[in-house]
Design an enzyme around this catalytic site. Sequence first.
Site, PDB file in Angstrom:
ATOM      1  N   ASP A  13      36.915 -33.448  40.630  1.00 53.55           N
ATOM      2  CA  ASP A  13      36.036 -32.775  39.659  1.00 53.55           C
ATOM      3  C   ASP A  13      34.559 -33.081  39.876  1.00 53.55           C
ATOM      4  O   ASP A  13      33.770 -33.136  38.929  1.00 53.55           O
ATOM      5  CB  ASP A  13      36.437 -33.149  38.205  1.00 53.55           C
ATOM      6  CG  ASP A  13      37.869 -32.769  37.905  1.00 53.55           C
ATOM      7  OD1 ASP A  13      38.360 -31.781  38.472  1.00 53.55           O
ATOM      8  OD2 ASP A  13      38.505 -33.480  37.105  1.00 53.55           O
ATOM      9  N   GLY A  40      41.340 -27.710  39.949  1.00 57.28           N
ATOM     10  CA  GLY A  40      40.675 -26.686  39.146  1.00 57.28           C
ATOM     11  C   GLY A  40      39.232 -26.653  39.601  1.00 57.28           C
ATOM     12  O   GLY A  40      38.483 -27.593  39.349  1.00 57.28           O
ATOM     13  N   HIS A  41      38.868 -25.618  40.351  1.00 50.41           N
ATOM     14  CA  HIS A  41      37.520 -25.537  40.920  1.00 50.41           C
ATOM     15  C   HIS A  41      36.750 -24.440  40.178  1.00 50.41           C
ATOM     16  O   HIS A  41      37.150 -23.277  40.198  1.00 50.41           O
ATOM     17  CB  HIS A  41      37.594 -25.251  42.425  1.00 50.41           C
ATOM     18  CG  HIS A  41      38.221 -26.381  43.199  1.00 50.41           C
ATOM     19  ND1 HIS A  41      38.376 -26.378  44.563  1.00 50.41           N
ATOM     20  CD2 HIS A  41      38.720 -27.576  42.776  1.00 50.41           C
ATOM     21  CE1 HIS A  41      38.954 -27.515  44.938  1.00 50.41           C
ATOM     22  NE2 HIS A  41      39.182 -28.245  43.875  1.00 50.41           N
ATOM     23  N   GLN A 222      40.897 -32.375  44.909  1.00 53.01           N
ATOM     24  CA  GLN A 222      40.940 -33.765  44.413  1.00 53.01           C
ATOM     25  C   GLN A 222      39.754 -34.567  44.965  1.00 53.01           C
ATOM     26  O   GLN A 222      38.701 -33.997  45.192  1.00 53.01           O
ATOM     27  CB  GLN A 222      42.276 -34.430  44.768  1.00 53.01           C
ATOM     28  CG  GLN A 222      43.484 -33.927  43.959  1.00 53.01           C
ATOM     29  CD  GLN A 222      44.011 -32.583  44.397  1.00 53.01           C
ATOM     30  OE1 GLN A 222      44.336 -32.358  45.551  1.00 53.01           O
ATOM     31  NE2 GLN A 222      44.133 -31.651  43.476  1.00 53.01           N
TER      32      GLN A 222
HETATM   33  P1  GDP Z   1      35.753 -29.445  41.148  1.00 51.89           P
HETATM   34  O1  GDP Z   1      37.177 -29.662  40.806  1.00 51.89           O
HETATM   35  O2  GDP Z   1      35.209 -30.519  42.027  1.00 51.89           O
HETATM   36  O3  GDP Z   1      35.476 -28.070  41.697  1.00 51.89           O
HETATM   37  O4  GDP Z   1      34.950 -29.569  39.783  1.00 51.89           O
HETATM   38  P2  GDP Z   1      35.368 -28.910  38.362  1.00 51.89           P
HETATM   39  O5  GDP Z   1      35.152 -27.454  38.430  1.00 51.89           O
HETATM   40  O6  GDP Z   1      36.717 -29.383  37.955  1.00 51.89           O
HETATM   41  O7  GDP Z   1      34.363 -29.625  37.394  1.00 51.89           O
HETATM   42  C1  GDP Z   1      32.992 -29.506  37.536  1.00 51.89           C
HETATM   43  C2  GDP Z   1      32.419 -28.929  36.228  1.00 51.89           C
HETATM   44  O8  GDP Z   1      31.032 -29.142  36.186  1.00 51.89           O
HETATM   45  C3  GDP Z   1      32.598 -27.422  36.096  1.00 51.89           C
HETATM   46  O9  GDP Z   1      32.717 -27.099  34.741  1.00 51.89           O
HETATM   47  C4  GDP Z   1      31.288 -26.872  36.655  1.00 51.89           C
HETATM   48  O10 GDP Z   1      30.959 -25.585  36.139  1.00 51.89           O
HETATM   49  C5  GDP Z   1      30.321 -27.909  36.170  1.00 51.89           C
HETATM   50  N1  GDP Z   1      29.152 -28.134  37.032  1.00 51.89           N
HETATM   51  C6  GDP Z   1      29.070 -28.104  38.397  1.00 51.89           C
HETATM   52  N2  GDP Z   1      27.846 -28.500  38.799  1.00 51.89           N
HETATM   53  C7  GDP Z   1      27.148 -28.785  37.675  1.00 51.89           C
HETATM   54  C8  GDP Z   1      25.828 -29.287  37.434  1.00 51.89           C
HETATM   55  O11 GDP Z   1      25.052 -29.560  38.343  1.00 51.89           O
HETATM   56  N3  GDP Z   1      25.473 -29.492  36.133  1.00 51.89           N
HETATM   57  C9  GDP Z   1      26.310 -29.220  35.082  1.00 51.89           C
HETATM   58  N4  GDP Z   1      25.877 -29.460  33.861  1.00 51.89           N
HETATM   59  N5  GDP Z   1      27.558 -28.758  35.278  1.00 51.89           N
HETATM   60  C10 GDP Z   1      27.972 -28.553  36.552  1.00 51.89           C
HETATM   61  P1  IMO Z   2      40.116 -31.126  41.643  1.00 51.24           P
HETATM   62  O1  IMO Z   2      40.414 -30.435  42.948  1.00 51.24           O
HETATM   63  C1  IMO Z   2      40.761 -34.605  39.085  1.00 51.24           C
HETATM   64  C2  IMO Z   2      44.726 -36.478  39.261  1.00 51.24           C
HETATM   65  C3  IMO Z   2      45.573 -36.374  38.018  1.00 51.24           C
HETATM   66  C4  IMO Z   2      46.365 -37.672  38.105  1.00 51.24           C
HETATM   67  C5  IMO Z   2      46.603 -37.810  39.606  1.00 51.24           C
HETATM   68  C6  IMO Z   2      47.960 -37.300  40.059  1.00 51.24           C
HETATM   69  O2  IMO Z   2      39.894 -30.191  40.512  1.00 51.24           O
HETATM   70  O3  IMO Z   2      39.054 -32.130  41.796  1.00 51.24           O
HETATM   71  P2  IMO Z   2      48.979 -34.865  40.401  1.00 51.24           P
HETATM   72  O4  IMO Z   2      49.185 -33.740  39.416  1.00 51.24           O
HETATM   73  O5  IMO Z   2      48.126 -34.510  41.564  1.00 51.24           O
HETATM   74  O6  IMO Z   2      50.277 -35.497  40.818  1.00 51.24           O
HETATM   75  O7  IMO Z   2      48.203 -36.003  39.544  1.00 51.24           O
HETATM   76  O8  IMO Z   2      45.583 -37.048  40.240  1.00 51.24           O
HETATM   77  N1  IMO Z   2      44.232 -35.186  39.796  1.00 51.24           N
HETATM   78  C7  IMO Z   2      42.977 -34.752  39.655  1.00 51.24           C
HETATM   79  N2  IMO Z   2      41.920 -35.290  39.004  1.00 51.24           N
HETATM   80  N3  IMO Z   2      40.602 -33.463  39.795  1.00 51.24           N
HETATM   81  C8  IMO Z   2      41.643 -32.923  40.468  1.00 51.24           C
HETATM   82  O9  IMO Z   2      41.501 -31.862  41.283  1.00 51.24           O
HETATM   83  C9  IMO Z   2      42.907 -33.554  40.392  1.00 51.24           C
HETATM   84  N4  IMO Z   2      44.126 -33.288  40.915  1.00 51.24           N
HETATM   85  C10 IMO Z   2      44.916 -34.297  40.555  1.00 51.24           C
HETATM   86  O10 IMO Z   2      44.782 -36.315  36.860  1.00 51.24           O
HETATM   87  O11 IMO Z   2      45.561 -38.744  37.718  1.00 51.24           O
HETATM   88 MG    MG Z   3      38.425 -29.828  39.143  1.00 53.53          MG
END
Ligand code: GDP
Ligand code: IMO
Ligand code: MG
Length: 422
Positions: A13, A40-41, A222
Amino acid sequence: MNVSVLVGSQWGDEGKGKIVDILSERYDIVARYQGGANAGHTIVIGEQQFILHLIPSGILRDGIECVIGNGVVIDPQALLDEIRFLEEHGIDIKGRLFISHNAHLIMPYHKVLDSINESGENKIGTTGRGIGPCYIDKYDRKGIRIVDLLDKTELEKKIRRNVKEKNKFLKNIYSHEELDVDKIVEEYLAFNKAIKQYITDVPAYLDKAIKDGKSVLMEGAQGALLDIDHGTYPYVTSSSPTSGGACIGVGVPPTQITSVFGIVKAYVTRVGLGPFPTEIEGEKGEQLRQWGAEFGATTGRPRRCGWFDAFLLNYSRMINGIERVAITKLDVLSNFDEIKVCVGYEINGKRLQSFPTTESQLSKVVPIYETLPGWKTDITNVKTYDELPAETKNYLSFISEHSGFEIAFVSVGPKRSQTIEL
Ligand code: GDP
Ligand code: IMO
Ligand code: MG
């Protein structure tokens, strides 16, 4: 030749989706190499937010081809839901999505087993998407793959064989009700029609593309500290998010990789259980969670939040070979008077020389902090590095120096326009 790997450098994340979307403009192909719908991207375009779980974040740019590699575990229904969602939002998938014939399928029994595991003593806080049990079957050589969708007779045989075995476990070990094999056969035979068109020999496709001079961005899911080998085992995922996983996960040889790019959140978050040395507990942690909107993109769970950990980042840089990074969510720190950065760990007053990944050690470490002044200014509209407040620049220099990476991008908000290139 430009074949880059993009990795999450903390516990996931970090904002990979946003940065892949930004970078993909400069690439011909974006390829996902591991994980599944546990990811979740998030990508924000205008007022529309897209959360992608399986399809590479490059799909939102016209003309970019997207690959789901053999290292990914695919929930076929989640995939079709995602394709439908994108098409409903005017994104054309036709001729742009290529799925490896060797990618494994998440089956209904994987999700049931994931949930049973999570109800016991070995709970680790998974996403419940069946990821671990699917990779177990893969390595146990019992998995069912995308290519199996093409031969209905063989597919049915494999499903019946596997469900029979899983039902024995479910009934005799877990006292769980048995799964309806006919229903699963019917459901999975039907996926052939919708998925057949995407099935590709991915290594051959990428080999040709690279020979033709096309550039490839490998999108990790991840983060490094969730890596099955290099992460904080057992609180990890069941695949290899680190850069080495990219070669195996799409079938591109190491000799083709030209660079490794890290995505680094300006603080640290973690979802699920496991040690987290710089975690901020209580009200301050809750504040950071609210300011950063730190709730899971896949499960909606609140993310645990903590201070930037340069000691951890050094480790992540080392195992991934990260050279340049994007710092994300810097704007979220704008409200703090002071910001702490962890520069090392100690146990019983003794400073550690290397990052410990074992639960027993990591749960004992005491972070060594340095405190930096905050900037207390809204930076969400800043367009250039020079315009950033002096304290913000100071923070960036400090974390880059102590983590050993070069900063290439700074993200100050979720939108495409809120990105500063250095
Ligand atoms: P990922 O799994 O690495 O793709 O990241 P996620 O999408 O799970 O979580 C990142 C969250 O931060 C999302 O809700 C993005 O829209 C948000 N986000 C990304 N870059 C920024 C930033 O520079 N500032 C803020 N405030 N939010 C951001
Ligand atoms: P992105 O790509 C954050 C974490 C879960 C749990 C552990 C194992 O969005 O960054 P799993 O379901 O993979 O067996 O869970 O890994 N986890 C993540 N945490 N971002 C993710 O993906 C994750 N995918 C798995 O919360 O701790
Ligand atoms: Mg994510």
